[in-house]
Write a protein that holds these residues in place. Structure first.
Motif, PDB file in Angstrom:
ATOM      1  N   VAL A  48     -87.598 -50.787  32.648  1.00 16.08           N
ATOM      2  CA  VAL A  48     -88.861 -50.309  32.091  1.00 16.08           C
ATOM      3  C   VAL A  48     -89.117 -48.843  32.421  1.00 16.08           C
ATOM      4  O   VAL A  48     -90.118 -48.276  32.006  1.00 16.08           O
ATOM      5  N   ASN A  49     -88.211 -48.220  33.143  1.00 15.94           N
ATOM      6  CA  ASN A  49     -88.346 -46.800  33.487  1.00 15.94           C
ATOM      7  C   ASN A  49     -89.682 -46.463  34.122  1.00 15.94           C
ATOM      8  O   ASN A  49     -90.313 -45.454  33.797  1.00 15.94           O
ATOM      9  N   ALA A  87     -95.305 -56.669  31.841  1.00 22.05           N
ATOM     10  CA  ALA A  87     -95.609 -57.945  31.195  1.00 22.05           C
ATOM     11  C   ALA A  87     -94.808 -58.076  29.903  1.00 22.05           C
ATOM     12  O   ALA A  87     -94.250 -59.139  29.607  1.00 22.05           O
ATOM     13  N   ASP A  88     -94.734 -56.995  29.135  1.00 21.80           N
ATOM     14  CA  ASP A  88     -93.952 -57.011  27.888  1.00 21.80           C
ATOM     15  C   ASP A  88     -92.498 -57.365  28.177  1.00 21.80           C
ATOM     16  O   ASP A  88     -91.880 -58.157  27.462  1.00 21.80           O
ATOM     17  N   ALA A 130     -97.964 -58.241  37.237  1.00 19.65           N
ATOM     18  CA  ALA A 130     -98.044 -58.638  35.831  1.00 19.65           C
ATOM     19  C   ALA A 130     -96.921 -59.602  35.406  1.00 19.65           C
ATOM     20  O   ALA A 130     -97.195 -60.582  34.707  1.00 19.65           O
ATOM     21  N   PHE A 167     -94.251 -48.878  37.905  1.00 18.18           N
ATOM     22  CA  PHE A 167     -95.596 -49.348  37.906  1.00 18.18           C
ATOM     23  C   PHE A 167     -96.258 -49.146  36.554  1.00 18.18           C
ATOM     24  O   PHE A 167     -96.728 -48.075  36.257  1.00 18.18           O
ATOM     25  N   ASP A 168     -96.238 -50.143  35.718  1.00 16.19           N
ATOM     26  CA  ASP A 168     -96.952 -50.115  34.443  1.00 16.19           C
ATOM     27  C   ASP A 168     -97.163 -51.572  34.051  1.00 16.19           C
ATOM     28  O   ASP A 168     -96.319 -52.188  33.406  1.00 16.19           O
ATOM     29  N   PRO A 169     -98.288 -52.160  34.497  1.00 14.69           N
ATOM     30  CA  PRO A 169     -98.479 -53.601  34.333  1.00 14.69           C
ATOM     31  C   PRO A 169     -98.209 -54.070  32.906  1.00 14.69           C
ATOM     32  O   PRO A 169     -97.528 -55.085  32.706  1.00 14.69           O
ATOM     33  N   GLY A 170     -98.727 -53.324  31.923  1.00 16.49           N
ATOM     34  CA  GLY A 170     -98.552 -53.742  30.549  1.00 16.49           C
ATOM     35  C   GLY A 170     -97.088 -53.845  30.162  1.00 16.49           C
ATOM     36  O   GLY A 170     -96.628 -54.841  29.605  1.00 16.49           O
ATOM     37  N   LYS A 171     -96.347 -52.794  30.481  1.00 18.82           N
ATOM     38  CA  LYS A 171     -94.939 -52.761  30.112  1.00 18.82           C
ATOM     39  C   LYS A 171     -94.153 -53.832  30.866  1.00 18.82           C
ATOM     40  O   LYS A 171     -93.245 -54.456  30.314  1.00 18.82           O
TER      41      LYS A 171
END
Lengths: 351, 309, 363
Positions: free
Chosen positions: C194-195, C204-205, C226, C198-202
Motif C-alpha cells: 500500500v506504499n 481496509a481496501d 483497519a 498508515f492509511d486506514p482507508g487504503k
C-alpha cells in the motif's frame, strides 16, 4: 455593528501595522488556548516565539527551516500574480532533489569543483521538467493546472519511493531505503563552521532579489501583474498568456528544484524517502502571507519557520502535544490573513 | 469465490472508496460554483471525521453521529467563510491554513478516542430486492450514507440547473458585481454555499470514521480532501461528472490493488501512480478539443467581492 | 501533563541555556534524568509511535521521580530530525531515544557533537561510543503466526498487507511463508503493497481485495487496525500488528504481534542512572520480551494452540531458528542449505522472496 468600508487608497501604515495587530491578537487568543491547556500563557508564548531564536544556533536553524519555504514561496508568487495555479511545487521539489541527488551519487567519492554546479543545474532542470508537464498540458490541451500539478505531486512522490527502494538505494545500507551519503564535494558548504546553515540560504536570498527586480524593473513583471489584475486588458495589449504560463511554471519549477536540492545536499546529505515535510504546500501559504511580494514572502517564511520551531519547543519544554501547535499555527495564520483587511478597508463601528 | 463474486465484491469496495470523495467533491463544487475557492477540504473532513466518531461512540446513535459530522464540518467551514467573506482574506491561503488548523483540532479532540471502536452504520436490507443476484447488494444493500451521496449528486445537479436559487448561486459565482447590481445578496449566498460545502466535507469525513473504517486515528483522511479538490476541477464543475470522477478514481485505486494481489511483476509504486495518471489523461482528453473547460470554471472563482455600495 | 510554574520553567531555560553554551556539562546527581523520545508519527496512530509512547509511559511509571520524560511527535524524517534531536540534547536530556529508521544519520551526527549524552536509535545499524541501536525480531512472532495461519486456512491463500519493501517487512513475509508451508505445503501468500505505513482507508481496501481474491487470513505489516476491522466484518481470520487489536476484531483476531519496548526502555534508563550504560546493539525477540503475542483466539483448536506455543517456546529457547535451511527462493533455488542458519548479513538485508510468495518484490 461592525461594517467594512473601502479606503480610497491602501493605507501605507497598515501594511506594517496589520501583521503587528495580527500577532497581538494571536497572543491574546494564545493566552486563552494555553490556559485551557493548563499551561502558563506567559511561559508558553515565550517558548513559542522567543526561546527558539534566543541562541545563535536557534537563529541559524530558523534560516535553515526558512530556506525551502522562501525559495518555493518566491518561485510560486510569480505564477500566482499571473493567475497560474501551480499547487504542485512539492512534486517539483521532489524531482529536483532526485535529479540533483542523482548527479551527486554519480560522482560518488569523487572530488571536483564542477560537481556542485552540475548538481544545481540538474536540480533546476528536474524541477523545470516536472513543472513543464502541467505547463504543456495547460497551454496545449487547456487542461486545468490545479488538477495536473497536484496529481503530479503524488506521482513525483511515488517516483521518489520507487527510486529510493530500488536504483538509488545504498548498496551497503542493509537494504534500507536511503541513498549513500553524498561525498564532501557534493554537499552544500555551510556558511558558518559547526552550524547547519548552508549555501541554500544564499540561493533563497538571490531568488528574493531576482523576483524583486523582475517585478519592479522588468517588462515581463509588468505583464504578469497586468494579466493577473486584468486578463482581458492584457489580451488586448497582446501579452501572450501561454508564454506567461510557461514562464510562471519554469520559475516555480526551478526554485522548487533548488529547494529540494538544498535539502538533500544541505542538512540531509543524502536522498531519503521523505525529503520534504510538505514545503511545497506550506510555501503556498507563505506566498500569500507575504502578499506575493518577495520581501513579504521572506518575512512570512521566517515567521512560518519560527512557528514550527516554537511548536517543537513547546513539546520539549512544556510537554504540549503536537496538536496544539497545529491549532495555534492555524490561529496565527487566520489572524494574519484576516487582518490584511485593514490595509484596503477600514472598520466602522456603529451604524 | 467465482468470477462474478469477485466483481460484485470489488464493486462494493469501490463504492466505499468513492463515497467520501463524492461527498467532499460535491460540497466543494457548490462552494466553487458560488465563486469561492476553499482549499481546506482536508481540514473540514478530518474535523467531521472525529466529531462524528466521538458522537457515535458517546451516544451510540449513528444518525446523530452523521448529523454532528456534517454540522462540525459546516462550523469549521463557517470559520473559513467569516475570514474570506467578511474579512476578505485571501481564499487560497486561508483554505490551506484551515487544513493545518483542522488537523490540529481533530488530533486534540481525538486524543481520548484512539483505540476505541464503533459498531458502524447499518446497511440497508430489503427482502427480495437485496437478495437479487449480483446487483441486489450493490443497489439495495448499502448503508444510508451511500444513498445520501447519490441523492446529493442528483439533487445538486437539479438544484444548480433547474432552481431559481441555483441560478442565483451560479450568477454570484460567474459575476459577483452584476449579481450584486441585480440585488442578489452575494455574501449571504456565498456564506451559505461555504457552510454547505463544510457540511458535505464533514459528511465525507464522517463516512470515513463511521463506515469505511469505523475507528479514529490522527490524520485518517490521508489526503482524500485534496483528491476531492482535484475531482471538482476534473468534473469541470458538473455534479454528475464529479460523481463519475470519484468512482473512476476509487475504481482504479481498487483495481491496482487487485492487480498486485494477482502478482503481476509491475512495481507497486507504478501501479499506485495509476489513479493520478489516469485522472490527468482523462482530463486532457476531455479538455483538449475546446476552450470550454476553462469557460466552465466560475468566472469569479477565488476573487474577492466587496460591495462598493 | 506537567503543570509548570513560570519559575520552574525559567530555571529550566537558564539551565538549558547554560548547558547549550557548554558551561554545565553534567546534570547534578540529585536531579532527575531527563529522557527524550522522538516519534515519526503522532502518538495517536495506534501503531508504531503509539507503542513507543506506551513504553515511555511505562518507563516513567516504573522509575517515578528519578526521570523526567519528554517526547516530540510527528517529527519528519528529513532535515527537521537533526534539529529536534539537537534541541533535546541541549535542553538537558541525558538519554535520547530516536524511534525510527530515518533518524539514523541525524542521530549519529548529533551523537558526535554531544559526547556526554547517550543516544538510542531504533532499527538502525550505525553505532558509536554514545549511540546504541535496538530492534526487535518481529520475524520470530511472524514465524509462529505462519504456523497458525498454515493450519487455520481453508483456502490455502494468505493475504499480506505490506507497507514498504524494506528488509524488515520482507523478513516478516518470508518468515510467515516458511512456517506456513512447513505445516501446510499448499499455502501461498498474496502480497499487496500500500506504499504507506498508515492509511486506514487504503489498508481496509487492501484487506478487502485480498479477501476477494480468496485469502481467508489477513496478515498486516501496516499500523492501523483497519484490516482487522475488515476481517471481522467479512468473517475471516486476521493477525494484529504492533498492539493487541482484539477490540477491533474480537472474533477475527487469531493473535497479534505486540511491540513491547517497555522492558528495554526501563533497562537502558536504569543503566544510565547507574552509570553502567554502554554502547551496544540489541536485537530482541521472544526471549527478551521485546516481541510478544496477544492471547490466542478462543476458537483456535487446541492442537493449533499447542503447536504455536511449542514453536514460540522453541524460539525462546533458541532450539529453533525461523530462517534455518533448507530455504528456497521463489525460483526454487536453495538460498540457505539444509541445517544451516541464515547469516546475519542476509537476515538483516533481506531482499528476496522465498518459495510460496506470489508476486515480486517492488524494486
Amino acid at each position: 455593528m461592525i461594517r467594512i468600508e473601502a479606503r480610497p487608497e491602501a493605507a501605507a501604515n497598515m501594511v506594517y501595522a496589520a501583521p503587528v495587530i495580527a500577532v497581538t491578537l494571536t497572543m491574546i487568543a494564545g493566552i486563552v488556548l494555553f490556559m485551557i491547556m493548563g499551561q502558563s500563557p506567559g511561559v508558553a508564548l515565550y517558548t513559542f516565539f522567543v526561546e527558539p531564536v534566543s541562541t545563535f544556533d536557534g537563529v541559524t536553524e530558523l534560516l535553515v527551516k526558512a530556506t525551502p519555504l522562501t525559495l518555493i514561496g518566491v518561485g510560486l508568487s510569480v505564477g500566482f500574480r499571473a493567475n497560474v495555479w501551480n499547487i504542485g511545487a512539492e512534486g517539483q521539489l521532489t524531482i529536483g532533489a532526485l535529479a540533483g541527488g542523482a548527479v551527486a551519487l554519480y560522482f560518488y567519492e569523487m572530488e571536483g569543483f564542477y560537481i556542485l554546479p552540475l548538481m544545481v543545474l540538474a536540480s533546476i532542470a528536474g524541477g523545470m521538467a516536472w513543472a513543464a508537464i502541467p505547463a504543456f498540458l495547460r497551454s496545449k490541451f487547456n487542461a486545468n493546472e490545479i488538477l495536473t500539478s497536484l496529481m503530479l505531486t503524488y506521482v513525483g512522490l511515488l517516483v521518489l519511493s520507487y527510486l529510493i527502494h530500488g536504483p538509488m538505494k545504498d548498496p551497503d545500507g542493509q537494504g534500507f531505503p536511503e541513498s549513500r551519503l553524498f561525498s564532501d564535494s557534493a554537499l552544500f558548504p555551510v556558511l558558518i563552521e559547526d552550524y547547519r546553515l548552508h549555501m541554500g540560504w544564499l540561493f533563497a536570498l538571490a531568488a528574493v532579489a531576482a523576483v524583486w527586480v523582475l517585478f519592479s524593473r522588468h517588462v515581463i513583471g509588468f505583464q504578469i501583474r497586468v494579466i493577473g489584475m486584468a486578463p482581458r486588458a492584457a489580451a488586448f495589449a497582446g501579452f501572450e498568456e501561454k508564454k506567461l504560463v510557461w514562464l510562471s511554471f519554469m520559475i516555480a519549477g526551478a526554485a522548487s528544484g533548488v529547494a529540494g536540492l538544498s535539502e538533500v545536499a544541505g542538512p540531509l546529505g543524502q536522498i531519503v524517502p521523505s525529503i520534504s515535510p510538505g514545503y511545497g504546500f506550506t510555501a503556498i501559504i507563505v506566498a500569500f502571507l507575504g502578499r506575493l511580494h518577495p520581501l513579504g514572502i521572506l518575512m512570512a517564511a521566517l515567521l512560518m519557520a519560527l512557528s514550527y520551531l516554537g511548536g517543537e519547543n513547546a513539546q520539549i519544554s512544556l510537554n504540549m502535544p503536537n496538536a496544539v501547535t497545529g491549532v495555534f499555527q492555524g490561529m496565527l495564520l487566520f489572524f494574519l490573513l484576516g487582518s490584511d483587511v485593514l490595509i484596503k478597508y477600514r472598520l466602522r463601528f456603529g451604524r | 469465490m467465482d468470477g462474478t463474486d469477485i466483481v460484485v465484491s470489488a464493486a462494493l469496495t469501490i463504492i466505499t472508496a468513492a463515497t467520501p470523495l463524492v461527498f467532499a467533491a460535491l460540497g466543494e463544487l457548490v462552494v466553487e460554483k458560488s465563486g469561492v475557492l476553499n482549499l481546506g477540504v482536508e481540514g473540514m473532513m478530518v474535523v467531521g471525521a472525529i466529531m462524528a466518531f466521538a458522537t457515535g461512540v458517546t451516544t451510540e446513535n449513528a444518525f446523530l453521529a452523521i448529523l454532528v459530522g456534517a454540522l462540525s464540518g459546516a462550523l469549521v467551514g463557517g470559520l473559513f467563510g467569516f475570514l474570506v467573506l467578511v474579512l476578505l482574506s485571501n481564499q487560497v491561503a486561508t483554505g490551506l491554513a484551515l487544513t493545518i488548523f483542522g488537523i490540529g483540532l481533530s488530533a486534540l479532540v481525538g486524543h481520548g478516542f484512539v483505540g476505541v471502536t464503533f459498531a458502524g452504520v447499518p446497511s440497508l436490507y430489503i427482502p427480495l430486492l437485496t437478495d437479487i443476484p449480483i446487483i441486489g447488494t450493490i443497489l439495495f444493500g448499502q448503508d444510508l450514507m451511500v444513498y445520501m451521496s447519490v441523492a446529493f449528486a442528483i439533487g445538486i445537479g437539479w438544484f444548480l440547473k433547474s432552481t431559481r436559487a441555483g441560478l442565483i448561486l451560479r450568477a454570484v459565482g460567474e459575476n459577483h458585481d452584476a449579481a450584486h447590481a441585480i440585488g442578489y445578496p452575494v455574501i449571504r449566498v456565498r456564506f451559505m454555499a461555504v457552510l454547505f460545502g463544510g457540511a458535505m466535507a464533514g459528511l465525507g469525513g464522517a463516512y470515513l470514521s463511521l463506515v469505511y473504517t469505523p475507528l479514529w486515528v490522527e490524520n485518517m483522511t490521508a489526503g482524500r480532501g485534496w483528491i476531492a479538490l482535484a475531482l471538482v476541477v476534473f468534473a469541470a464543475w458538473r455534479p454528475g461528472r464529479a460523481f463519475f470522477g470519484a468512482y473512476l478514481f476509487g475504481g482504479i485505486t481498487i483495481i491496482q490493488l487487485h492487480v498486485q494481489g494477482v502478482g503481476w511483476a509491475i512495481p507497486s509504486q507504478l501501479l499506485s501512480m495509476l489513479p493520478y495518471l489516469v485522472t490527468i489523461i482523462v482530463l486532457v482528453v476531455i479538455s483538449r478539443d475546446s476552450g470550454k473547460q476553462r469557460l466552465s470554471a466560475p468566472a469569479s472563482l477565488g476573487k474577492i467581492f466587496y460591495a462598493a455600495s | 501533563m506537567h503543570n509548570f510554574t513560570i519559575k520552574k520553567s525559567l530555571a529550566a531555560l537558564v539551565v538549558g541555556g547554560l548547558a547549550s553554551m557548554g558551561l554545565v556539562t553534567q546534570t547534578l546527581a540529585a536531579e532527575p534524568l531527563k529522557v527524550g523520545f522522538i516519534y515519526v508519527g503522532p502518538t495517536g496512530d495506534h501503531g508504531w509511535s503509539y507503542e513507543h509512547d506506551q513504553a515511555r509511559q511505562a518507563m516513567q511509571k516504573e522509575l517515578g521521580d528519578k526521570v523526567i520524560t519528554t517526547y516530540v511527535e510527528s517529527v519528519p524524517e528529513g532535515a527537521d530530525a537533526q534539529r529536534v534531536i539537537t534541541k533535546l540534547a541541549t535542553s538537558g536530556h541525558g538519554l535520547i531515544f530516536t524511534t525510527s529508521f530515518g533518524y539514523m544519520n541525524p542521530t549519529l551526527k548529533v551523537a558526535k557533537r554531544f559526547k556526554k549524552v547517550k543516544f538510542e536509535h531504533a532499527t538502525g545499524f550505525k553505532r558509536s561510543k554514545n549511540l546504541s541501536t535496538y530492534s526487535a525480531r518481529f520475524y520470530e512472532g511472524r514465524y509462529v503466526i505462519g504456523h497458525i495461519a498454515g493450519r487455520m486456512t481453508k483456502s490455502n491463500v494468505l493475504g499480506y498487507i505490506a507497507s514498504f519493501p524494506i528488509p524488515e517487512v520482507i523478513r516478516g513475509i518470508n518468515a510467515t511463508v516458511i512456517a506456513a508451508r512447513k505445516v501446510n505445503p499448499d499455502v501461498t501468500v498474496k502480497v499487496v503493497w500500500v506504499n504507506s505505513w498508515f492509511d486506514p482507508g487504503k489498508e481496509a481496501d487492501a484487506a478487502k481485495t485480498l479477501i476477494d481474491q480468496g485469502a481467508d487470513i489477513i496478515l498486516q505489516h501496516t499500523d492501523s487496525p483497519a484490516p482487522m476491522q475488515t476481517a471481522e466484518k467479512r468473517g475471516v481470520w486476521a493477525v494484529g500488528q504492533a498492539s493487541d487489536m482484539s477490540k477491533f476484531g474480537p472474533n477475527a483476531q487469531l493473535t497479534a504481534i505486540i511491540d513491547n519496548w517497555a522492558p528495554y526502555y526501563i533497562e537502558r534508563t536504569k543503566a544510565v542512572l547507574d552509570g553502567t550504560w554502554k554502547e551496544k546493539d540489541t536485537f530482541g525477540g521472544f526471549k527478551s520480551g521485546m516481541v510478544k503475542l496477544a492471547p490466542y483466539n478462543k476458537k483456535m483448536p487446541k492442537d493449533v494452540v499447542d503447536l504455536a506455543e511449542s514453536v514460540r517456546i522453541a524460539i525462546e529457547q533458541e532450539t529453533v531458528h525461523p530462517f534455518q535451511g533448507p530455504i528456497k527462493g521463489q525460483d526454487g533455488k536453495i538460498i540457505v542449505k539444509d541445517g544451516e542458519i541464515i547469516d546475519m548479513g542476509q537476515l538483516l538485508g533481506m531482499n528476496f522472496y522465498v518459495e510460496g510468495v506470489v508476486g515480486s518484490i517492488p524494486k
